[in-house]
Structures are given as structure tokens and as C-alpha cells.
Scaffold this active site. Structure first.
Site, mmCIF file in Angstrom:
data_model
loop_
_atom_site.group_PDB
_atom_site.id
_atom_site.type_symbol
_atom_site.label_atom_id
_atom_site.label_comp_id
_atom_site.label_asym_id
_atom_site.label_seq_id
_atom_site.Cartn_x
_atom_site.Cartn_y
_atom_site.Cartn_z
ATOM 1 N N SER A 110 -9.905 -0.955 7.152
ATOM 2 C CA SER A 110 -9.214 -0.734 5.878
ATOM 3 C C SER A 110 -8.426 -1.921 5.322
ATOM 4 C CB SER A 110 -8.286 0.474 5.977
ATOM 5 O OG SER A 110 -9.018 1.649 5.751
ATOM 6 N N LYS A 160 0.853 -1.195 0.000
ATOM 7 C CA LYS A 160 0.000 0.000 0.000
ATOM 8 C C LYS A 160 0.889 1.245 0.000
ATOM 9 C CE LYS A 160 -3.907 1.766 2.794
ATOM 10 N NZ LYS A 160 -4.679 1.518 4.033
ATOM 11 N N SER A 163 -9.618 1.413 2.905
ATOM 12 C CA SER A 163 -8.731 2.192 2.064
ATOM 13 C C SER A 163 -7.656 1.361 1.343
ATOM 14 C CB SER A 163 -8.045 3.271 2.908
ATOM 15 O OG SER A 163 -7.200 2.693 3.867
#
Lengths: 105, 453
Positions: B168, B69, B144
Site C-alpha cells: 500500500s 493518509k 491503498s
């Protein structure tokens, strides 16, 4: 503080100033509306009885995390590394925007 | 079978047995990365991945490609948190998690898209455009960590790393039909993760199988002297929890009565029955209303965001504060308000107290049950565009995950159902007591083998 607290345009502008977030008039209007919507969600907490409840600041109950006060060279940046991402530098310094303006006497 | 479809565990085994080579794996991975460009999974590709891989091949993770990420700092490789504020930012140091992955022989193949600053549950608020769900591109990947979930679902990496503040990791894992594990807060170091809400941020693995999640968790866990909130507790070998009997485990089924669509609940309960068939004792349990977690999380997260995002002044690195997107502006300002004089007690302190009520409720539940189970998300992945104009989109989508997140408990998403028409998935959220990731891995592994999704 009244129970019917809502955000006003003035308050939103004040918060923007505190948070150093540049906003224009249309943004102030839409932010005011969004904050008031969020306020409704938050206000539902007021119905809970927390008079005898302690606040949780840390979830896994770690205490007194200390480390020796020693210089750790492996964690230091060189001047070049520290400045590498800056927008503007001058002779090894960061260039910062002018904060105090000259007043003409 | 293409080699990019391998699990991490099978790839390591196959390489050892010389069934295929590392460069064959990278050839397939690079091909699928190119083919899935329209899904907008990666923001930055590591051009040196293949070269780095060949140097790592003798180590446990064998040089295999892992997606990370884009809120984990990677030295020398652009890191943006999907915000234009950090558009050209090249980190001068490495996050502990990616450092550990590299030391174990993994290679960061690329940096994946997220909601800007990880603020959201759709990956639609990224300043670099939304990511699409590889299972069905008319739908969102969740967020996310949507890019990392999509990378795994599209087989554009063998495994990925995400981070969770409140849902997330687990929510995008559910929407993309993969495994996502959020460890106990403090199990995995936050150092070098672009901070969102520091009191709940937890990095974790996002993988194709439970076995891969256990393996990757082994490599990223552990005390970090550079993250004061990381735990000095010993790290067990999580792979030891695989292939174990789950006979007589006691599981509390929570959030069964919070207004979720009955069709969804029915599907889920049918899959729960299969757990009983392998000897697990499942029982409906009453838990503290998760709706309250939305308010608690909204206040705490905004407050911590306003503090953490204060540092972006555009002087030492990045652009100035006019580059913040709408969502970040909103959160910074609301947090500033929630911490300001006259309001901090009314909002912030109240939220911290209700957080205690959740902690007490979980404590009670874990006196009775080994694990807790609920749906991960109240439904299937939403359609593209769904997050627009909804002030609390993420909070509502993450409601079933927020309680465990705000108190720091570990949880894992396991895909438990695939809809044959839409190719979209439902996930189960299994929550364990503090530091007991092993029990939840044990159950998820057994259930995964029983369901064969």
C-alpha cells in the site's frame, strides 16, 4: 471436512451473524459467490508441504515486551474527551442499544 | 519553478538561505490544492496549516506541508479511514507518526484519500469516491495510499505519509511515479494508525526523491513505548546512506519469470543494466513463488481485519456496523470464517506456516545477496474502473510486494521509467534485509541519479 468445501448461503448467513454484519438476501448471494472465488486462491496453499514447518506469528522476533504497571496520566482522556465522539450520551454515560428485550409474561 | 514543486530537502535548504519564504510556499501549495480538487486527493484540509507552519519554522522540517493518509489519527482533525463509519470522527489523541512530524517541525496540510480502511490497491473502494492519478487522470493512483501518492505526484504537498500492509505504499508510489518507502516492520510506530492487519502494518514516507524519503524516515522512526511491536533498535541517520558508492553491491533480480508482460520486463531489464554500469552486480535469482503469498496474505489479512474491525460498534464513536462498505463487510466476514472453530487450522494456521516458508526463502537469498530487486507492479497504472467486480484485484496487483510484506522486510519503490505517450511510470521494488534500510536507500539513491527520470 470434504476436499470440495464450498460456501453455502446458510454458512454465509451464519458468519454474518457471528461478525455482527447486517446483510440482506441479495448480499448473501453475492458474498457467497465472492467467497467461493477467494476460496480457490486460498486452496492453492494446500499443495505445499508444511508438516515440519513452525507457524510465524511475529516477523521480527521480538520477545517479552513488558512495561511498568503504572498509571500514565498523559495517556488518559477526560470524561468529556472520551464521550465527545459518542452518538448518544446521558449524564456522562454512553447510551448503548438494548440487548436484552423484555418478554411479556 | 513553482515552490510547491520543491523537494523537502531543497525547500529546507532554500528557506535557510532565505531564497523564498514559508508563506510563498504555502501560497503555491494552496493554489495547487484548489486546482487539483477534481482529482479527489484530500478528504480533509487543515485550515490552520499556515498558522501552525509559522510557529514551526525554526525546527528541522521548517514548517513545511506534509500530506498524511487519513488512517493516521490527528487530534482535533477529522480522521475517517475513508469509511462512512467514521464520517464525523474527531480523534481525541495523536498518532505517534504525526506527533513526531509535528515535533520535527512538519505540518499536516491535509488528510488524503485511501481505499476504505486501507482495504484495496486502487483507492476506488473509498466511501468518498476514487482518487485520480495526477500523471494521467484516466488512470488510477493505486492504493491503498493512493491519495498520499497523488498528493506528492501533483505537488499538492512537499512529501507525504502512507501506510503499507502489503504493497500500500510501494504500489501507489509506482503507479504515480514517486518514491515510496516501507520500513522494516516495527521501525515506525503503528500507534494511532487505524489498524488493518496489525502483524504487517508499517507506516512510511512517500516522497519526490530518495533523499526526501531518507530524511522523513529519520524523523518518524524509533521505539514507541505505546506500540509493543515497535523495535527498541537504534535508528541510524538514513541520510548518511545518500551519495555513496554502490560498487560491488550484490543484487538478486527476483520474480523475472512469473508471467509478466514481456514488453514491461524488457523495459525493466534495460533499466537494470544501468545499475551494472555503476558497478552493481545484478544476477537473476530464484525465489519462492510469489503466487503463494496471495493466499497467505488473503487469509492473514482477513483474519486480522475481522478482529481489528470488531471494535466499531457505533457506541463510543462512529456509526454502527451497517455503515461498512462492501469490501470491508467481505473481509470482516471471510476473516471471521478463517478464524472460526473447525477452520482455523485448515486456513489460518496453514497461512502462518507458509509465511515461515517465505521467511526461510528470504533468509537464504540474503545470505547470497545484499539486496533483492523486482518490478513493483506487473504493469502501468490501470484505468479508472479496473478494480470493479474483481475479487482479488489488489492481491494480484500487489503480488510482487506481498512476500516481503508478510515477512516484515523493508522495501522501496523507485520510479525507473516514464512512458512518454501516457505519462505513466514503472517502478522498481528494492528489498533489503531486516533493519537494513540504509543499503536499499544507498542503491535507490545511486540508481535515481543514474536514471534521471
Amino acid at each position: 471436512m470434504s476436499k470440495q468445501f464450498t460456501f453455502s448461503h446458510n454458512l454465509v448467513q451464519h458468519i454474518a451473524h457471528l461478525a455482527s454484519i447486517p446483510v440482506d438476501e441479495t448480499e448473501v448471494a453475492s458474498l457467497t459467490q465472492a467467497f467461493n472465488e477467494t476460496l480457490e486462491i486460498i486452496n492453492s496453499l494446500q499443495s505445499l508441504d508444511v508438516k515440519r514447518v513452525e507457524a510465524t506469528h511475529h516477523t521480527t522476533d521480538l520477545t517479552n515486551v513488558l512495561r511498568p504497571d503504572r498509571v500514565d496520566k498523559s495517556q488518559m482522556f477526560s470524561q468529556k474527551e472520551a464521550l465527545a465522539n459518542a452518538q448518544k450520551t446521558y449524564q456522562g454515560y454512553f447510551v448503548v442499544p438494548q440487548v436484552i428485550k423484555n418478554k411479556k409474561v | 519553478m513553482k515552490l510547491n514543486q520543491l523537494t523537502l530537502t531543497d525547500a529546507i535548504k532554500g528557506l535557510k538561505e532565505k531564497k523564498f519564504s514559508l508563506s510563498e510556499i504555502y501560497a503555491d501549495i494552496n493554489k495547487v490544492i484548489a486546482e487539483t480538487k477534481d482529482l479527489n486527493i484530500y478528504l480533509t484540509i487543515n485550515d490552520k496549516a499556515k498558522d501552525q507552519a509559522s510557529k514551526q519554522s525554526s525546527l528541522p522540517l521548517a514548517g513545511l506541508p506534509i500530506a498524511v493518509k487519513d488512517n493516521f489519527l490527528t487530534k482535533g482533525l477529522r480522521t475517517t479511514a475513508s469509511s462512512k463509519v467514521l464520517d464525523k470522527f474527531i480523534p481525541p489523541y495523536e498518532s505517534t507518526v504525526t506527533q513526531k512530524i509535528k515535533e520535527a517541525g512538519g505540518v499536516v496540510v491535509g488528510k488524503t484519500n485511501l481505499d476504505a480502511w486501507a482495504h484495496g490497491s486502487s483507492t476506488e473502494t473509498s466511501d468518498y469516491g476514487r482518487t485520480l492519478n495526477p500523471r494521467n487522470p484516466n488512470h488510477l493512483p493505486g492504493g491503498s495510499s493512493g491519495g498520499s501518492a497523488a498528493a506528492v505526484a501533483a505537488d499538492a504537498a512537499l512529501a507525504a505519509i502512507g501506510s503499507e500492509t502489503a504493497g500500500s505504499i510501494r504500489q501507489p508510489a509506482a503507479w504515480c511515479g514517486i518514491v515510496g518507502l516501507k520500513p522494516t516492520y516495527g521501525r515506525v510506530s503503528r500507534r494511532g494508525v487505524i489498524a488493518m492487519a496489525s502483524s504487517t502494518d508499517s507506516p512510511g514516507p512517500m516522497t519526490k526523491t530518495v533523499a526526501d524519503a531518507a530524511l522523513l524516515l529519520n524523523h518518524i522512526s524509533g521505539h514507541d513505548p505505546y506500540d509493543a511491536t515497535s523495535s527498541p533498535k537504534n535508528v541510524p541517520d538514513f541520510t548518511q546512506a545518500l551519495n555513496k558508492s554502490v560498487q560491488n553491491l550484490k543484487v538478486g533480480y527476483i520474480y523475472h519469470d512469473v508471467g509478466i508482460d514481456t514488453n514491461i520486463v524488457n523495459i525493466f531489464e534495460k533499466q537494470l543494466k544501468k545499475l551494472e554500469e555503476v558497478g552493481v552486480k545484478v544476477e537473476k535469482a530464484a525465489a519462492f513463488d510469489p503466487h503463494h503469498a496471495i493466499g497467505v496474505y488473503t487469509i492473514i489479512q482477513r483474519a486480522e481485519v475481522s478482529s481489528n474491525l470488531n471494535r466499531y460498534d457505533g457506541i463510543r464513536y462512529g456509526h454502527d456496523r451497517s455503515y461498512f462498505g462492501d469490501e470491508a463487510k467481505k473481509r470482516i466476514m471471510l476473516g471471521t470464517f478463517a478464524l472460526s472453530k473447525g477452520y482455523a487450522d485448515k486456513y489460518y494456521l496453514l497461512a502462518q506456516k507458509v509465511r515461515t516458508l517465505f521467511k526461510q526463502d528470504f533468509k537464504k537469498l540474503f545470505q547470497k545477496y545484499d539486496l533483492l530487486i523486482s518490478l513493483t507492479s506487473p504493469g502501468f497504472a490501470k484505468k479508472v474502473g479496473a478494480s470493479k467486480g474483481q475479487a482479488a484485484f489488489g492481491e494480484l496487483e500487489d503480488m510482487l510486494l506481498e512476500p516481503s510484506s508478510i515477512v516484515g522486510l523493508p522495501g522501496i519503490n523507485l520510479p525507473v521509467y516514464r512512458d512518454p505517450e501516457t505519462n505513466l511510470y514503472l517502478g522498481a521494488n528494492i528489498v533489503a534485509n531486516y533493519w537494513d534500510e540504509e543499503t536499499m536507500i544507498k542503491l535507490a539513491d545511486a540508481w535515481e541519479k543514474e536514471l534521471k527520470i
